[in-house]
Design a protein around this motif. Sequence first.
Motif, mmCIF file in Angstrom:
data_model
loop_
_atom_site.group_PDB
_atom_site.id
_atom_site.type_symbol
_atom_site.label_atom_id
_atom_site.label_comp_id
_atom_site.label_asym_id
_atom_site.label_seq_id
_atom_site.Cartn_x
_atom_site.Cartn_y
_atom_site.Cartn_z
ATOM 1 N N VAL A 1 0.111 9.860 -10.593
ATOM 2 C CA VAL A 1 0.358 8.752 -9.677
ATOM 3 C C VAL A 1 0.294 7.448 -10.459
ATOM 4 C CG1 VAL A 1 -0.464 7.524 -7.632
ATOM 5 C CG2 VAL A 1 -0.627 10.024 -7.737
ATOM 6 N N VAL A 2 1.290 6.608 -10.283
ATOM 7 C CA VAL A 2 1.286 5.269 -10.866
ATOM 8 C C VAL A 2 1.317 4.268 -9.724
ATOM 9 C CG1 VAL A 2 2.472 3.615 -12.356
ATOM 10 C CG2 VAL A 2 2.485 6.060 -12.941
ATOM 11 N N VAL A 3 0.352 3.363 -9.719
ATOM 12 C CA VAL A 3 0.236 2.339 -8.687
ATOM 13 C C VAL A 3 0.312 0.983 -9.375
ATOM 14 C CG1 VAL A 3 -1.170 1.423 -6.802
ATOM 15 C CG2 VAL A 3 -1.259 3.872 -7.359
ATOM 16 N N PRO A 4 1.273 0.132 -9.005
ATOM 17 C CA PRO A 4 1.392 -1.161 -9.700
ATOM 18 C C PRO A 4 0.241 -2.092 -9.379
ATOM 19 C CG PRO A 4 2.922 -1.037 -7.866
ATOM 20 C CD PRO A 4 2.310 0.315 -7.988
ATOM 21 N N ALA A 5 -0.010 -3.035 -10.281
ATOM 22 C CA ALA A 5 -1.050 -4.032 -10.059
ATOM 23 C C ALA A 5 -0.782 -4.786 -8.759
ATOM 24 C CB ALA A 5 -1.118 -5.003 -11.234
ATOM 25 N N ASN A 6 -1.857 -5.165 -8.121
ATOM 26 C CA ASN A 6 -1.830 -5.870 -6.833
ATOM 27 C C ASN A 6 -1.385 -4.964 -5.691
ATOM 28 O OD1 ASN A 6 -2.638 -8.258 -5.609
ATOM 29 N ND2 ASN A 6 -0.533 -9.014 -5.417
ATOM 30 N N SER A 7 -1.396 -3.652 -5.913
ATOM 31 C CA SER A 7 -1.130 -2.669 -4.872
ATOM 32 C C SER A 7 -2.277 -1.665 -4.859
ATOM 33 C CB SER A 7 0.181 -1.925 -5.128
ATOM 34 O OG SER A 7 1.285 -2.789 -5.073
ATOM 35 N N SER A 8 -2.275 -0.841 -3.839
ATOM 36 C CA SER A 8 -3.222 0.266 -3.768
ATOM 37 C C SER A 8 -2.482 1.476 -3.230
ATOM 38 C CB SER A 8 -4.408 -0.088 -2.860
ATOM 39 O OG SER A 8 -3.959 -0.352 -1.541
ATOM 40 N N ALA A 9 -3.151 2.604 -3.183
ATOM 41 C CA ALA A 9 -2.471 3.820 -2.729
ATOM 42 C C ALA A 9 -3.448 4.754 -2.032
ATOM 43 C CB ALA A 9 -1.806 4.538 -3.902
ATOM 44 N N GLU A 10 -2.896 5.504 -1.097
ATOM 45 C CA GLU A 10 -3.580 6.623 -0.474
ATOM 46 C C GLU A 10 -2.907 7.876 -0.987
ATOM 47 O OE1 GLU A 10 -6.568 7.766 2.560
ATOM 48 O OE2 GLU A 10 -6.116 5.940 1.435
ATOM 49 N N VAL A 11 -3.653 8.753 -1.648
ATOM 50 C CA VAL A 11 -3.120 9.963 -2.265
ATOM 51 C C VAL A 11 -3.634 11.163 -1.494
ATOM 52 C CG1 VAL A 11 -2.929 11.329 -4.369
ATOM 53 C CG2 VAL A 11 -3.086 8.826 -4.515
ATOM 54 N N ILE A 12 -2.722 12.028 -1.075
ATOM 55 C CA ILE A 12 -3.096 13.262 -0.395
ATOM 56 C C ILE A 12 -2.711 14.426 -1.286
ATOM 57 C CG2 ILE A 12 -2.725 14.721 1.632
ATOM 58 C CD1 ILE A 12 -2.139 12.167 3.212
ATOM 59 N N GLY B 1 -7.030 2.228 -6.415
ATOM 60 C CA GLY B 1 -6.443 0.934 -6.751
ATOM 61 C C GLY B 1 -5.317 1.115 -7.746
ATOM 62 N N SER B 2 -4.851 0.018 -8.300
ATOM 63 C CA SER B 2 -3.726 0.100 -9.233
ATOM 64 C C SER B 2 -4.126 0.850 -10.491
ATOM 65 C CB SER B 2 -3.246 -1.306 -9.597
ATOM 66 O OG SER B 2 -4.252 -2.005 -10.309
ATOM 67 N N GLY B 3 -3.111 1.395 -11.185
ATOM 68 C CA GLY B 3 -3.355 2.124 -12.418
ATOM 69 C C GLY B 3 -2.594 3.431 -12.449
ATOM 70 N N THR B 4 -2.786 4.184 -13.512
ATOM 71 C CA THR B 4 -2.155 5.497 -13.677
ATOM 72 C C THR B 4 -3.232 6.568 -13.577
ATOM 73 O OG1 THR B 4 -0.409 4.598 -15.086
ATOM 74 C CG2 THR B 4 -0.821 6.969 -15.225
ATOM 75 N N TYR B 5 -2.966 7.586 -12.753
ATOM 76 C CA TYR B 5 -3.954 8.632 -12.484
ATOM 77 C C TYR B 5 -3.313 9.999 -12.673
ATOM 78 C CZ TYR B 5 -6.284 4.739 -10.093
ATOM 79 O OH TYR B 5 -6.865 3.538 -9.789
ATOM 80 N N ARG C 1 0.868 -1.183 0.000
ATOM 81 C CA ARG C 1 0.000 0.000 0.000
ATOM 82 C C ARG C 1 0.901 1.228 0.000
ATOM 83 N NH1 ARG C 1 -5.030 1.466 0.059
ATOM 84 N NH2 ARG C 1 -5.777 3.319 1.150
ATOM 85 N N ILE C 2 0.776 2.003 -1.061
ATOM 86 C CA ILE C 2 1.642 3.157 -1.297
ATOM 87 C C ILE C 2 0.979 4.412 -0.745
ATOM 88 C CG2 ILE C 2 2.636 4.586 -3.132
ATOM 89 C CD1 ILE C 2 2.680 1.901 -4.787
ATOM 90 N N CYS C 3 1.789 5.337 -0.272
ATOM 91 C CA CYS C 3 1.309 6.651 0.137
ATOM 92 C C CYS C 3 1.923 7.700 -0.787
ATOM 93 C CB CYS C 3 1.699 6.951 1.579
ATOM 94 S SG CYS C 3 0.862 5.917 2.785
ATOM 95 N N VAL C 4 1.098 8.511 -1.380
ATOM 96 C CA VAL C 4 1.563 9.608 -2.227
ATOM 97 C C VAL C 4 1.116 10.916 -1.564
ATOM 98 C CG1 VAL C 4 1.376 10.739 -4.475
ATOM 99 C CG2 VAL C 4 1.508 8.242 -4.327
ATOM 100 N N TYR C 5 2.088 11.677 -1.108
ATOM 101 C CA TYR C 5 1.782 12.918 -0.393
ATOM 102 C C TYR C 5 2.875 13.942 -0.698
ATOM 103 C CZ TYR C 5 0.687 15.994 3.631
ATOM 104 O OH TYR C 5 0.371 17.063 4.438
ATOM 105 N N PRO C 6 2.791 14.589 -1.851
ATOM 106 C CA PRO C 6 3.792 15.612 -2.163
ATOM 107 C C PRO C 6 3.590 16.843 -1.289
ATOM 108 C CG PRO C 6 2.091 15.568 -3.846
ATOM 109 C CD PRO C 6 1.788 14.435 -2.920
#
Length: 902
Positions: free
Chosen positions: A843-854, A891-895, A802-807
């Motif tokens: 944001v790029v999240v690989p398959a079988n992962s997820s992310a919390e984006v702030i 979820g996974s994917g490019t946003y 589980r990825i965290c994206v918080y620039p």
Amino acid sequence: MSSLKVESLVCEYRTNPLGIDVRNPRIGWKLVSERRGTVQKAYRIQVAGPGEDFANLVWDSGRVESERSNLLAYEGPMLQPRTRYYYRVQVWDHFERESDWSAVAWWETALFSADEWQANWITPDSEAIDPQAAPVFMLCKEFTLKQPIRLARIYATAAGVYELYISGEKAGDELLAPGWTSYHKRHQYQTYDVTAQLKVGYNQIGVLLGNGWYKGQLTGFDNYTNLYGDIRACLIQLHILYEDGTEEVVVSDATWSSSTSPITLSEIYDGETYDARLEKEGWGQAGYDVGSNWSGTEIIDLPYTSLVAQENSPTRVIETIFPQSLIRTPSGETLLDMGQNMVGRIRMTLQAPAGTVIRLQHAEVLDKEGNFYTGNLRKAKQLVEYIAKGGGTESYAPHFTFQGFRYVKVEGFPGQENGLPLDAFAGEVIHSDMEPTGWFECSHPLVNQLQSNIVWGQRGNFLDLPTDCPQRDERLGWTGDAQVFIRTAAFNYHVGPFFTKWLRDLKADQGADGGVPVVVPDVITKKPVSESEAEMLSAAAWGDAAVICPWTLYLCYGDERLLADQYDSMKAWISYIRSQGDREYLWNTGFHYGDWLGLDAKENSYIGATPKDLIATAFYAHSTRLVRDAAVVLGKAEDVRAYSELLGRVIAAFREEFVTPAGRLAAPTQTAHVLALKFQLVEGNVRKRIAHDLNELVVQNEYHLTTGFVGTPYLCLVLSDNGYHETAVKLFLQESYPSWLYSITKGATTIWEHWDGIKPDGSFWSDDMNSYNHYAYGAIGDWMYRYIAGLDMDETVPGYRRICVYPRFAGSELTSAKATLLTPYGKAESAWHIEDNNILVQVVVPANSSAEVILPGAELEEVREGDRMVTASEGIHSARRSEEGVRISVGSGTYQFTYSMK
């Protein structure tokens, strides 16, 4: 064809590893899917014996309902030694899609026990060749193959360093094998596939055998030698499988021949001398007659029980760079400028009369007047001498040494008085062959150069182990440097195998009392030590590598097995600390390096002003917390209770001793405040006050730091975490001394040991300790990835599941940043760009992962993903307003998120 694919299969972190001795190796893979929100639902693993057709199936996991795709242990029948196993993976996802089988991958086992060694440790006949002779030894054995072969493997190692040749051709591309370990306890051997190099009829095995770390000069404080033994030796075992199924084994024994080589001197620190006139033409090739100039060999008694298969990635030539310019110094020296402070060797090509001596001396910087400077090398010579044999084109690069350098002083090259042909020289960059995994860039050119410097510093110092410097007479595995940098290291490169090997040496060298040497492998106690040196064998923040490093690897890779393997070592370190203080919950005795090289140190001191007992007790608490957390992961309930109680008592003791009743720290230093905050030693209003005071210390110092090795890695992290990110950015972008960017304004291409390694007036710090390739302060890279670019993980789900994206945006000097990381699940990315207050976050999240984006400064109703409102976009699980901005679960994917900052 299914749009769900399985790719990038690895076994024990590696692609198709040759020669491992892990009995239950772990398998991992990555999913590839064009569909957002792809999550694995189940997997199936098949493992087969000889042949890629899976006719000889060894283990079939069957369909296993699990989302796991990283570090899954083989659970089939007991593996056999010296056997290649093929494996493939199939998966199903939550969209009810079924993948095809992956491409086939493999691993090959090596030897599993000491009983499987038939070879003997051999060395030249001591009556004919002095065992202490300086020249590198040559050993060889001729043998005959009677029929075509199916495959051939050599298992080899040395007491020393070695290169292996088959009929005149080098086997493998490894350098400085078998690497450096705590040889008496753990001695690596290598596996070579030599099938293609053998032929029916006569063949010959040849070995070059040098001193290396085993018996060469080490610890330049006094150039002690023979730290592990006083005799070089090699161990060679060749297994041949013929096409008809019969086998033959050729081993090192007393029937081999030996001689001295053209390498008349070879030392890690001093360099190498090669006399090409002494070459033995045809050596190593079939039919070569050893003749009367060769001697026999003798068997020596060295252990087999300490032998382990290669654990980390070998050292290799990773890149070749070329001189950027030719310099004629004011004092008349002729220099090559490689344009980059690098670690490795120079390969040169020349034509010269026999007996011509060419000297290459290596250095990192030029002095104030522009002359060649070697003062900071101390006793290390970094000198390569080549004596030409004449008669044609000759090419040479050293075998068993490496240099740290940007500049090369050349003497004696033919025609040098008319200038040097730059194309005659090439710089071969050497380090452990780690997979690059992380990239950082931003809109600030000096910061991009800093990132380059951090990466080059890691490359230069990750040569088989994490060394402190690659140029002077030291090059040791300092534990303090390793633990402060390991998180940054794991962004730039895949360091799982690298640190796994090193941590096993740390555990092997740990004292019976739990003390951890300040360098690993431990060479300080391998030599006679003074009473003062004996006190330096364990120290706060250095010995804590025993806890911090395995925990960090667990976070970055989800490696629970390594955590379990190191757990007793982690606990032993806490026991050692607990036995030290004259009060049970304070560490206030013994030798400590303190805030090493802190700028608030007293005159003529290397140790910063922060009290050493404050630092030691802070790390006592930090390591106790991490051991408690490891106990939670490993399901050790009783240890969880015990270490939770201990942690509470240490924190209480810290507060009583170092925090005033009014909520101030007793030590008014930046480092003291950093540690109290980073290690969670204060809370509530006291925490707020200490954070405020830290900010004031930085601001009042005109946005300059005063921290050393202990405080610097956490300084910007703590400021950002406690509401002072703008201060952290101003501090980070400071260009005047002392700062990260100051060295770049002085031309640095790697990280310096001292903030003022070159002073503003061009003069130097003392020769005694002034490395220009010393990676510790490069630990700021961790903050750059996680806080500037904003790419991080949820630490409760290790391995970037589980990825965290918080620039974090601050100021106007940075208008864009991007971080890319190849996680165990695939490529993750956080990139942002600001223009006219409009913000784009990708944001790029690989398959079988997820992310919390702030998204800081955003309003929910204004955020768009692509061409839609964020709440209407596919792959968005939830979106809500939070204190930090808009918080989006994906979820996974490019946003692509766009909004205007408020």
